[in-house]
Design a protein around this motif. Structure first.
Motif, PDB file in Angstrom:
ATOM      1  N   SER A  14     -54.424  26.894  70.724  1.00 35.60           N
ATOM      2  CA  SER A  14     -53.081  27.491  70.811  1.00 35.60           C
ATOM      3  C   SER A  14     -52.031  26.388  70.688  1.00 35.60           C
ATOM      4  CB  SER A  14     -52.920  28.259  72.131  1.00 35.60           C
ATOM      5  OG  SER A  14     -53.312  27.447  73.204  1.00 35.60           O
ATOM      6  N   ALA A  15     -50.919  26.761  70.078  1.00 37.08           N
ATOM      7  CA  ALA A  15     -49.848  25.778  69.854  1.00 37.08           C
ATOM      8  C   ALA A  15     -49.093  25.532  71.156  1.00 37.08           C
ATOM      9  CB  ALA A  15     -48.900  26.328  68.801  1.00 37.08           C
ATOM     10  N   GLU A  16     -48.451  24.382  71.262  1.00 34.05           N
ATOM     11  CA  GLU A  16     -47.601  24.078  72.421  1.00 34.05           C
ATOM     12  C   GLU A  16     -46.488  25.124  72.498  1.00 34.05           C
ATOM     13  OE1 GLU A  16     -47.135  22.146  75.001  1.00 34.05           O
ATOM     14  OE2 GLU A  16     -49.108  21.233  74.681  1.00 34.05           O
ATOM     15  N   GLY A  17     -46.052  25.450  73.706  1.00 35.98           N
ATOM     16  CA  GLY A  17     -44.890  26.337  73.805  1.00 35.98           C
ATOM     17  C   GLY A  17     -45.097  27.472  74.786  1.00 35.98           C
ATOM     18  N   ASP A  18     -44.029  28.259  74.951  1.00 30.88           N
ATOM     19  CA  ASP A  18     -44.059  29.351  75.921  1.00 30.88           C
ATOM     20  C   ASP A  18     -43.247  30.512  75.354  1.00 30.88           C
ATOM     21  OD1 ASP A  18     -43.550  31.031  78.139  1.00 30.88           O
ATOM     22  OD2 ASP A  18     -44.048  29.360  79.469  1.00 30.88           O
ATOM     23  N   ASP A  19     -43.904  31.653  75.086  1.00 32.76           N
ATOM     24  CA  ASP A  19     -43.156  32.798  74.545  1.00 32.76           C
ATOM     25  C   ASP A  19     -42.892  33.861  75.623  1.00 32.76           C
ATOM     26  OD1 ASP A  19     -45.595  34.019  74.887  1.00 32.76           O
ATOM     27  OD2 ASP A  19     -45.911  34.539  72.780  1.00 32.76           O
ATOM     28  N   GLY A  20     -43.337  33.589  76.846  1.00 34.32           N
ATOM     29  CA  GLY A  20     -43.060  34.518  77.950  1.00 34.32           C
ATOM     30  C   GLY A  20     -43.965  35.745  77.977  1.00 34.32           C
ATOM     31  N   ASN A  21     -44.835  35.874  76.995  1.00 38.28           N
ATOM     32  CA  ASN A  21     -45.726  37.056  76.972  1.00 38.28           C
ATOM     33  C   ASN A  21     -46.989  36.792  77.804  1.00 38.28           C
ATOM     34  OD1 ASN A  21     -44.324  38.899  75.259  1.00 38.28           O
ATOM     35  ND2 ASN A  21     -44.836  37.567  73.529  1.00 38.28           N
ATOM     36  N   TYR A  22     -46.782  36.701  79.114  1.00 34.39           N
ATOM     37  CA  TYR A  22     -47.908  36.286  79.963  1.00 34.39           C
ATOM     38  C   TYR A  22     -48.991  37.360  80.088  1.00 34.39           C
ATOM     39  CZ  TYR A  22     -44.428  32.798  81.042  1.00 34.39           C
ATOM     40  OH  TYR A  22     -43.484  31.822  80.925  1.00 34.39           O
ATOM     41  N   ALA A  23     -48.574  38.625  80.132  1.00 35.77           N
ATOM     42  CA  ALA A  23     -49.587  39.679  80.323  1.00 35.77           C
ATOM     43  C   ALA A  23     -50.521  39.770  79.117  1.00 35.77           C
ATOM     44  CB  ALA A  23     -48.909  41.021  80.574  1.00 35.77           C
ATOM     45  N   THR A  24     -49.923  39.763  77.893  1.00 31.25           N
ATOM     46  CA  THR A  24     -50.803  39.861  76.713  1.00 31.25           C
ATOM     47  C   THR A  24     -51.633  38.592  76.544  1.00 31.25           C
ATOM     48  OG1 THR A  24     -48.803  39.410  75.455  1.00 31.25           O
ATOM     49  CG2 THR A  24     -49.763  41.589  75.175  1.00 31.25           C
ATOM     50  N   THR A  25     -51.025  37.460  76.876  1.00 34.08           N
ATOM     51  CA  THR A  25     -51.777  36.204  76.762  1.00 34.08           C
ATOM     52  C   THR A  25     -52.974  36.222  77.710  1.00 34.08           C
ATOM     53  OG1 THR A  25     -49.713  35.075  76.256  1.00 34.08           O
ATOM     54  CG2 THR A  25     -51.558  33.690  76.890  1.00 34.08           C
ATOM     55  N   ALA A  26     -52.742  36.648  78.949  1.00 37.84           N
ATOM     56  CA  ALA A  26     -53.840  36.684  79.927  1.00 37.84           C
ATOM     57  C   ALA A  26     -54.913  37.676  79.486  1.00 37.84           C
ATOM     58  CB  ALA A  26     -53.304  37.057  81.300  1.00 37.84           C
TER      59      ALA A  26
END
Ligand SMILES: O=C(O)C(=O)C[C@]1(C(=O)O)C=C[C@@H](O)C=C1
Length: 306
Positions: A179-191
């Motif tokens: 995964s690329a560096e960064g934070d898109d705030g989509n924690y639920a889908t990421t988890a």
């Protein structure tokens, strides 16, 4: 004729020496009753046959059939990695100092996995010998009627769970690579994607027990001395097939090249650009997935005769 009398005559004919004649005769005499009883018997018989064909006789596993299962599991692993790669790292999820859940001291991802495993255990996920929880202390008894799982493995299989190692490799080594560096705030889908990856990897790696069982059944005379001697190195040597490992590495690279392509109806000029790196998947198999599967095989074989 009275319904009860019809029934007595029907039953007499059904179980009488004129059994062969019963159906046409009854059909003729009492069409409605005959048909409904006939259909009841027929449906009941079908149901019995169906439930018998569903269960009880465990399929005999072969090295070919377990390897086929490993091949189809490759697809699941590759697709789940592609899904995860749609999001950046979102490292907060795994950071214990992002302490946002009241009354819970672990990471947000740990919270997500614990809660999901609890609900999945209630509907019977961990009754299957192919599934292993990451937090065994959190699982509950199923609320569903039990589902039949043929017992193929030695009972000692229940004591083998290397999910702590799988978790560690996934979070610390695999994620930063895919995964690329960064934070898109989509924690639920990421988890959700993470858990899907972890479960696919865990299933594949623990499936080593089925592979080991088949190898042992096929050649107990080869494996037994090393088991009695509790000789890990000898077992590792016996169960290793380097040519198969080479094939696995090449196949997953090729599959990833196909599955991770950007497909366009206009041109195929972007064929080289894939959503995840095929070489990285091949390396993942070479460095982690196959060695951990072999580790599970050794652990299982060490317990196989006791
Ligand atoms: O196919 C086998 O015989 C396995 O044990 C599976 C597996 C693998 O993980 O893919 C592991 C060890 C062998 O050296 C080859 C492949």
């Amino acid at each position: 004729m009275h319904y009860k009398i019809q029934l007595y005559i029907f039953l007499f004919l059904r179980f009488s020496p004129f059994e062969e004649l019963w159906f046409p005769l009854n059909l003729h005499t009492f069409p409605s009753l005959s048909l409904s009883l006939f259909s009841f018997i027929h449906t009941h018989k079908n149901r019995q046959q169906r439930s018998m064909s569903n269960s009880k006789v465990p399929e005999r596993l072969t090295l070919e059939s377990v390897r086929k299962s490993l091949i189809t599991q490759e697809d699941t692993i590759i697709f789940s990695l592609i899904e995860r790669a749609k999001h950046p790292l979102n490292s907060r999820l795994y950071n214990p100092s992002w302490n946002v859940i009241p009354g819970f001291s672990g990471t947000v991802f740990e919270y997500f996995v614990k809660e999901t495993e609890t609900i999945q255990s209630k509907v019977g996920r961990y009754e299957s010998p192919k599934e292993h929880p990451f937090f065994p202390e959190n699982i509950s008894k199923p609320v569903f009627p039990p589902c039949y799982h043929p017992s193929v493995l030695h009972p000692a299989a229940k004591s083998i769970n290397i999910n702590k190692d799988i978790w560690d490799v996934y979070i610390n080594k695999l994620l930063p690579q895919f995964s690329a560096e960064g934070d898109d705030g989509n924690y639920a889908t990421t988890a959700t994607c993470d858990l899907q990856c972890l479960q696919a990897l865990s299933r594949r790696i623990h499936y080593g027990m089925f592979v080991a069982e088949v190898k042992f059944i096929d050649a107990p005379q080869d494996y037994s001395p090393a088991i009695h001697a509790q000789d890990r190195d000898a077992l590792m040597k016996l169960l290793t097939f380097e040519s198969v490992e080479e094939m696995v590495k090449k196949r997953v690279e090729k599959k990833t090249m196909l599955f991770a392509q950007d497909v366009s109806i206009h041109n195929d000029s972007n064929k080289e650009k894939t959503k995840i790196d095929p070489c990285a998947v091949s390396k993942l198999y070479a460095d982690w997935i196959m060695p951990l599967t072999k580790h599970v095989q050794v652990e299982y074989l060490l317990r196989r005769l006791y």
